[in-house]
Design a protein around this motif. Structure first.
Motif, PDB file in Angstrom:
ATOM      1  N   GLU A  21      -9.477   8.707   4.419  1.00  0.00           N
ATOM      2  CA  GLU A  21      -9.425   9.071   3.001  1.00  0.00           C
ATOM      3  C   GLU A  21      -8.054   8.749   2.404  1.00  0.00           C
ATOM      4  O   GLU A  21      -7.956   8.253   1.282  1.00  0.00           O
ATOM      5  CB  GLU A  21      -9.740  10.567   2.824  1.00  0.00           C
ATOM      6  N   ILE A  22      -7.007   9.040   3.176  1.00  0.00           N
ATOM      7  CA  ILE A  22      -5.641   8.756   2.711  1.00  0.00           C
ATOM      8  C   ILE A  22      -5.480   7.250   2.502  1.00  0.00           C
ATOM      9  O   ILE A  22      -4.996   6.799   1.468  1.00  0.00           O
ATOM     10  CB  ILE A  22      -4.597   9.280   3.723  1.00  0.00           C
ATOM     11  N   GLU A  23      -5.975   6.480   3.473  1.00  0.00           N
ATOM     12  CA  GLU A  23      -5.907   5.025   3.396  1.00  0.00           C
ATOM     13  C   GLU A  23      -6.591   4.517   2.133  1.00  0.00           C
ATOM     14  O   GLU A  23      -6.087   3.649   1.431  1.00  0.00           O
ATOM     15  CB  GLU A  23      -6.642   4.455   4.611  1.00  0.00           C
ATOM     16  N   CYS A  24      -7.748   5.110   1.840  1.00  0.00           N
ATOM     17  CA  CYS A  24      -8.551   4.695   0.695  1.00  0.00           C
ATOM     18  C   CYS A  24      -7.830   4.994  -0.618  1.00  0.00           C
ATOM     19  O   CYS A  24      -7.780   4.153  -1.514  1.00  0.00           O
ATOM     20  CB  CYS A  24      -9.900   5.411   0.767  1.00  0.00           C
ATOM     21  N   VAL A  25      -7.246   6.183  -0.728  1.00  0.00           N
ATOM     22  CA  VAL A  25      -6.517   6.560  -1.942  1.00  0.00           C
ATOM     23  C   VAL A  25      -5.317   5.646  -2.133  1.00  0.00           C
ATOM     24  O   VAL A  25      -5.042   5.162  -3.240  1.00  0.00           O
ATOM     25  CB  VAL A  25      -6.074   8.045  -1.874  1.00  0.00           C
ATOM     26  N   LEU A  26      -4.607   5.372  -1.041  1.00  0.00           N
ATOM     27  CA  LEU A  26      -3.435   4.504  -1.127  1.00  0.00           C
ATOM     28  C   LEU A  26      -3.821   3.084  -1.532  1.00  0.00           C
ATOM     29  O   LEU A  26      -3.160   2.457  -2.353  1.00  0.00           O
ATOM     30  CB  LEU A  26      -2.687   4.486   0.215  1.00  0.00           C
ATOM     31  N   LEU A  27      -4.920   2.588  -0.967  1.00  0.00           N
ATOM     32  CA  LEU A  27      -5.380   1.245  -1.310  1.00  0.00           C
ATOM     33  C   LEU A  27      -5.716   1.185  -2.800  1.00  0.00           C
ATOM     34  O   LEU A  27      -5.347   0.246  -3.497  1.00  0.00           O
ATOM     35  CB  LEU A  27      -6.594   0.856  -0.456  1.00  0.00           C
ATOM     36  N   LYS A  28      -6.403   2.216  -3.288  1.00  0.00           N
ATOM     37  CA  LYS A  28      -6.780   2.224  -4.706  1.00  0.00           C
ATOM     38  C   LYS A  28      -5.542   2.235  -5.610  1.00  0.00           C
ATOM     39  O   LYS A  28      -5.540   1.602  -6.667  1.00  0.00           O
ATOM     40  CB  LYS A  28      -7.705   3.410  -5.001  1.00  0.00           C
ATOM     41  N   GLU A  29      -4.503   2.933  -5.174  1.00  0.00           N
ATOM     42  CA  GLU A  29      -3.240   2.940  -5.929  1.00  0.00           C
ATOM     43  C   GLU A  29      -2.644   1.534  -6.009  1.00  0.00           C
ATOM     44  O   GLU A  29      -2.228   1.081  -7.071  1.00  0.00           O
ATOM     45  CB  GLU A  29      -2.218   3.871  -5.249  1.00  0.00           C
ATOM     46  N   ARG A  30      -2.632   0.847  -4.869  1.00  0.00           N
ATOM     47  CA  ARG A  30      -2.093  -0.512  -4.807  1.00  0.00           C
ATOM     48  C   ARG A  30      -2.939  -1.457  -5.672  1.00  0.00           C
ATOM     49  O   ARG A  30      -2.414  -2.303  -6.388  1.00  0.00           O
ATOM     50  CB  ARG A  30      -2.081  -1.020  -3.351  1.00  0.00           C
ATOM     51  N   VAL A  31      -4.258  -1.266  -5.587  1.00  0.00           N
ATOM     52  CA  VAL A  31      -5.170  -2.107  -6.371  1.00  0.00           C
ATOM     53  C   VAL A  31      -4.875  -1.928  -7.858  1.00  0.00           C
ATOM     54  O   VAL A  31      -4.781  -2.902  -8.612  1.00  0.00           O
ATOM     55  CB  VAL A  31      -6.642  -1.747  -6.045  1.00  0.00           C
ATOM     56  N   LYS A  32      -4.687  -0.697  -8.256  1.00  0.00           N
ATOM     57  CA  LYS A  32      -4.408  -0.382  -9.658  1.00  0.00           C
ATOM     58  C   LYS A  32      -3.136  -1.094 -10.131  1.00  0.00           C
ATOM     59  O   LYS A  32      -3.075  -1.609 -11.246  1.00  0.00           O
ATOM     60  CB  LYS A  32      -4.232   1.135  -9.786  1.00  0.00           C
ATOM     61  N   GLN A  33      -2.150  -1.140  -9.233  1.00  0.00           N
ATOM     62  CA  GLN A  33      -0.874  -1.787  -9.579  1.00  0.00           C
ATOM     63  C   GLN A  33      -1.010  -3.296  -9.747  1.00  0.00           C
ATOM     64  O   GLN A  33      -0.447  -3.875 -10.667  1.00  0.00           O
ATOM     65  CB  GLN A  33       0.179  -1.510  -8.498  1.00  0.00           C
ATOM     66  N   VAL A  34      -1.762  -3.936  -8.839  1.00  0.00           N
ATOM     67  CA  VAL A  34      -1.768  -5.403  -8.840  1.00  0.00           C
ATOM     68  C   VAL A  34      -2.936  -6.037  -9.607  1.00  0.00           C
ATOM     69  O   VAL A  34      -2.935  -7.250  -9.841  1.00  0.00           O
ATOM     70  CB  VAL A  34      -1.704  -5.988  -7.394  1.00  0.00           C
ATOM     71  N   LEU A  35      -3.910  -5.220 -10.010  1.00  0.00           N
ATOM     72  CA  LEU A  35      -5.096  -5.766 -10.686  1.00  0.00           C
ATOM     73  C   LEU A  35      -4.768  -6.601 -11.934  1.00  0.00           C
ATOM     74  O   LEU A  35      -5.284  -7.723 -12.069  1.00  0.00           O
ATOM     75  CB  LEU A  35      -6.062  -4.615 -11.021  1.00  0.00           C
ATOM     76  N   PRO A  36      -3.909  -6.115 -12.835  1.00  0.00           N
ATOM     77  CA  PRO A  36      -3.619  -6.915 -14.032  1.00  0.00           C
ATOM     78  C   PRO A  36      -3.069  -8.305 -13.696  1.00  0.00           C
ATOM     79  O   PRO A  36      -3.519  -9.309 -14.278  1.00  0.00           O
ATOM     80  CB  PRO A  36      -2.584  -6.071 -14.777  1.00  0.00           C
ATOM     81  N   SER A  37      -2.143  -8.381 -12.745  1.00  0.00           N
ATOM     82  CA  SER A  37      -1.585  -9.704 -12.419  1.00  0.00           C
ATOM     83  C   SER A  37      -2.603 -10.552 -11.663  1.00  0.00           C
ATOM     84  O   SER A  37      -2.612 -11.784 -11.774  1.00  0.00           O
ATOM     85  CB  SER A  37      -0.291  -9.559 -11.617  1.00  0.00           C
TER      86      SER A  37
END
Ligand code: C2E
Ligand code: MG
Ligand code: MG
Ligand code: MG
Length: 286
Positions: A21-37
């Motif tokens: 679950e922690i891995e999943c939340v962290l991945l989603k955070e990273r995805v949120k950061q890099v999605l626009p670029s």
């Protein structure tokens, strides 16, 4: 440290999160950061997975998005689509999918064949003020007949605003667009709205298909969904078909269309089009 990120994010959890679950939340955070670029630098691509129809000669496939991020590697749409849906990114991604679907239909048409392409439409796009005009603009641009597009939507998209969804689907159905309810059986089904909505297809969720052989309950649920689809004059599709046993059960109980790794894995869009041009109709093995 992971714990601090989650708490800092305002997530209140009564239980200790598992590592997954922690891995999943962290991945989603990273995805949120890099999605626009990632959108700006066109990191997204598409594959097609055939939908094998027993009653129709027409070729049909579902368009599925793929993202290979230079920093994150391959990220599943099951992860990045929900993140994109929280912001304006879903509009750009949805537009890419609609363009790709129409481009494929138009390319194949130029070689003299008709195909039907299914596009996943997320809830926040369906209910967005630009949805209808985006759909009409792209079909006009590529000169695509609306009936060549199947819009796969989930139950949650429909119940967000039932009155709105009812009138939207009715209006677009009259123009010829087809609607499919994806992952059927996992949302908040209301039999009342099924009767009211213009639905052409129901897709039995793969969780039921997966358990078919071992669970009599799954078998009953699948039979009921098939009967229900008949009652509302909708075609019924099973997703996630992986074995011969499942395919036989589904066809013998009247399922119209099968989709899954047993028949076809999602494949390169160019290869799929080449197969259609060669007339390679996906035949049933059962
Ligand atoms: P979905 O629309 O229900 O798509 C079915 C998923 O099951 C796909 O995963 C597909 O690759 C996978 N699948 C197909 N056959 C089998 C099988 O036999 N066994 C198993 N275990 N899986 C199978 P994928 O491509 O990772 O997509 C996941 C979800 O992401 C989709 O679920 C859809 O909700 C969403 N998605 C994918 N592409 C798009 C897109 O272009 N736009 C939007 N809005 N959502 C998308
Ligand atoms: Mg789908
Ligand atoms: Mg599905
Ligand atoms: Mg799904």
């Amino acid at each position: 440290e992971a714990r601090a990120v989650i708490d800092g994010n305002g997530e209140v959890r009564g239980h200790r999160l598992t590592e997954k679950e922690i891995e999943c939340v962290l991945l989603k955070e990273r995805v949120k950061q890099v999605l626009p670029s990632a959108i700006a630098s066109s990191e997204f691509a598409f594959v097609l997975q055939s939908k094998v129809d027993m009653n129709s000669e027409c070729h049909s496939a579902e368009l599925l998005m793929r993202w290979k991020s230079p920093s994150l590697g391959l990220v599943s749409p099951a992860v990045f689509i929900p993140v994109a849906e929280d912001g304006p990114e879903i509009l750009a991604l949805s537009q890419l999918a609609l363009n790709k679907a129409c481009e494929i239909i138009s390319n194949v048409k130029q070689k003299g064949k008709d195909v039907t392409i299914a596009v996943n439409i997320s809830a926040n796009f369906l209910t967005h003020s630009t949805f209808e005009s985006a759909l009409l603009a792209v079909t006009t641009k590529y000169n695509v007949e609306p009936k060549r597009l199947i819009l796969e939507i989930t139950e949650s998209a429909l119940i967000k605003d039932v009155a709105f969804a009812t009138s939207l689907l009715q209006k677009l159905s009259l123009k010829g667009f087809q609607f499919s309810i994806d992952d059927f059986g996992t949302g908040y089904s209301s039999l009342a709205y099924l009767q009211k909505l213009s639905i052409h297809e129901i897709k039995i969720d793969k969780s039921f298909v997966m358990n078919l052989e071992s669970s009599v309950t799954s078998q009953s649920i699948v039979k009921i969904i098939i009967d229900l689809s008949r009652a509302i004059n909708a075609r019924v599709v099973a997703e996630g078909v992986e074995t011969n046993w499942q395919a036989e059960f589904l066809t013998s109980h009247g399922c119209d269309v099968l989709q899954g790794f047993f028949f076809h894995k999602p494949q390169d869009t160019e290869k799929w089009q080449a197969a259609v041009n060669l007339g390679e109709k996906s035949t049933l093995i059962v």
